[in-house]
Design a protein around this motif. Structure first.
Motif, PDB file in Angstrom:
ATOM      1  N   LYS A  20       6.334 -10.374   9.211  1.00 43.92           N
ATOM      2  CA  LYS A  20       6.336  -9.561   8.132  1.00 43.92           C
ATOM      3  C   LYS A  20       7.566 -10.545   6.850  1.00 43.92           C
ATOM      4  O   LYS A  20       7.640  -9.517   5.637  1.00 43.92           O
ATOM      5  N   ARG A  99       7.796  -3.534  20.792  1.00 46.61           N
ATOM      6  CA  ARG A  99       7.694  -2.106  19.944  1.00 46.61           C
ATOM      7  C   ARG A  99       7.545  -2.540  18.783  1.00 46.61           C
ATOM      8  O   ARG A  99       6.825  -2.869  17.790  1.00 46.61           O
ATOM      9  N   ARG A 100       8.769  -3.460  18.424  1.00 43.75           N
ATOM     10  CA  ARG A 100       8.925  -4.126  17.320  1.00 43.75           C
ATOM     11  C   ARG A 100       7.652  -5.285  16.863  1.00 43.75           C
ATOM     12  O   ARG A 100       7.972  -4.882  15.952  1.00 43.75           O
ATOM     13  N   ASP A 103       4.758  -3.970  16.140  1.00 40.78           N
ATOM     14  CA  ASP A 103       4.690  -3.500  14.771  1.00 40.78           C
ATOM     15  C   ASP A 103       4.669  -4.991  13.669  1.00 40.78           C
ATOM     16  O   ASP A 103       3.569  -4.436  13.339  1.00 40.78           O
ATOM     17  N   SER A 104       5.378  -5.790  14.052  1.00 46.56           N
ATOM     18  CA  SER A 104       4.717  -6.685  13.112  1.00 46.56           C
ATOM     19  C   SER A 104       3.480  -7.316  13.080  1.00 46.56           C
ATOM     20  O   SER A 104       3.161  -8.248  12.062  1.00 46.56           O
ATOM     21  N   ALA A 106       0.781  -6.183  14.372  1.00 46.78           N
ATOM     22  CA  ALA A 106       0.371  -5.139  13.234  1.00 46.78           C
ATOM     23  C   ALA A 106       0.116  -5.660  11.914  1.00 46.78           C
ATOM     24  O   ALA A 106      -0.666  -5.199  10.826  1.00 46.78           O
ATOM     25  N   TYR A 107       1.108  -5.435  11.181  1.00 48.21           N
ATOM     26  CA  TYR A 107       1.895  -6.037  10.290  1.00 48.21           C
ATOM     27  C   TYR A 107       0.590  -7.640   9.341  1.00 48.21           C
ATOM     28  O   TYR A 107      -0.266  -7.188   8.586  1.00 48.21           O
TER      29      TYR A 107
END
Length: 214
Positions: A20, A99-100, A103-104, A106-107
């Motif tokens: 990110k 989970r974080r 998310d990254s 997916a980013y």
């Protein structure tokens, strides 16, 4: 060439997978990438064969095409039961962290094609050994990690990912890769947004250290 003021231990413990905080808009001088690879070429290889080759992709259309393959691979990875966030979903400590990370992942999956430089270290191997392959891959992976360390020292961020290998043949054809060249890892490279990276949480040493026997 300007490098960050990092001790060897700081460099080793703060070279993180960056997703990110990659600056997608700031161009990187090719000479800076060459410096990082020059350092990486000092890494060990089996029998000192140095049978490595480095693909550096800066062309916008090719980056976009690789990015689309990567996006598709990320979609399938995150939908699968083996995705890190699902694997540790019931763990109260590791679950939120994973989970974080999901998310990254997916980013980056949506933006891989926008990263200014994509680097793919390759290894010459006409056939893969049927048994122990440690010597084969051990002849390129230290070099790839050295590249990432050199990049960190120069204010660049990288990520270690192999998800694109689901489309290894398609990416190889896109880049005119000879049949005997094996892709090993995809390393997106960009300047970072800030340079204040810290060591990541890890298991206590005594939980993973075994002295003389298990």
């Amino acid at each position: 060439m300007t490098t960050l003021d990092l001790s060897p231990d700081e460099l080793l413990t703060t070279t993180r997978t960056v997703r990110k905080r990659l600056d997608l808009d700031k161009p990187i001088p090719l000479e800076l990438i060459r410096e990082c690879i020059e350092i990486a070429l000092q890494a060990p290889s089996g029998s000192n064969r140095q049978s490595w080759h480095w693909l550096v992709i800066t062309d916008a259309e090719k980056r976009a095409a690789i990015g689309e393959y990567y996006r598709l691979a990320v979609e399938k990875y995150l939908a699968g039961s083996g995705a890190a966030g699902k694997l540790f979903s019931d763990d109260p400590v590791r679950g939120p962290v994973q989970r974080r990370i999901g998310d990254s992942v997916a980013y980056l999956g949506e933006r891989m094609g926008q990263v200014p430089v994509l680097v793919i270290p390759c290894l010459e191997a006409r056939s893969l050994p049927a048994g122990n392959q440690a010597g084969l891959w051990g002849s390129i992976l230290p070099s790839a990690w050295s590249y990432m360390l050199a990049a960190r020292a120069r204010g660049l961020g990288t990520a270690w990912t192999t998800l694109h290998m689901r489309y290894e043949q398609e990416v190889g054809e896109l880049l005119d890769l000879p049949e005997e060249m094996r892709q090993t890892v995809l390393i997106p490279t960009a300047y970072t947004i800030g340079t204040d990276f810290k060591p990541a949480p890890r298991q206590p040493l005594d939980e993973v250290l075994h002295l003389n026997s298990w």
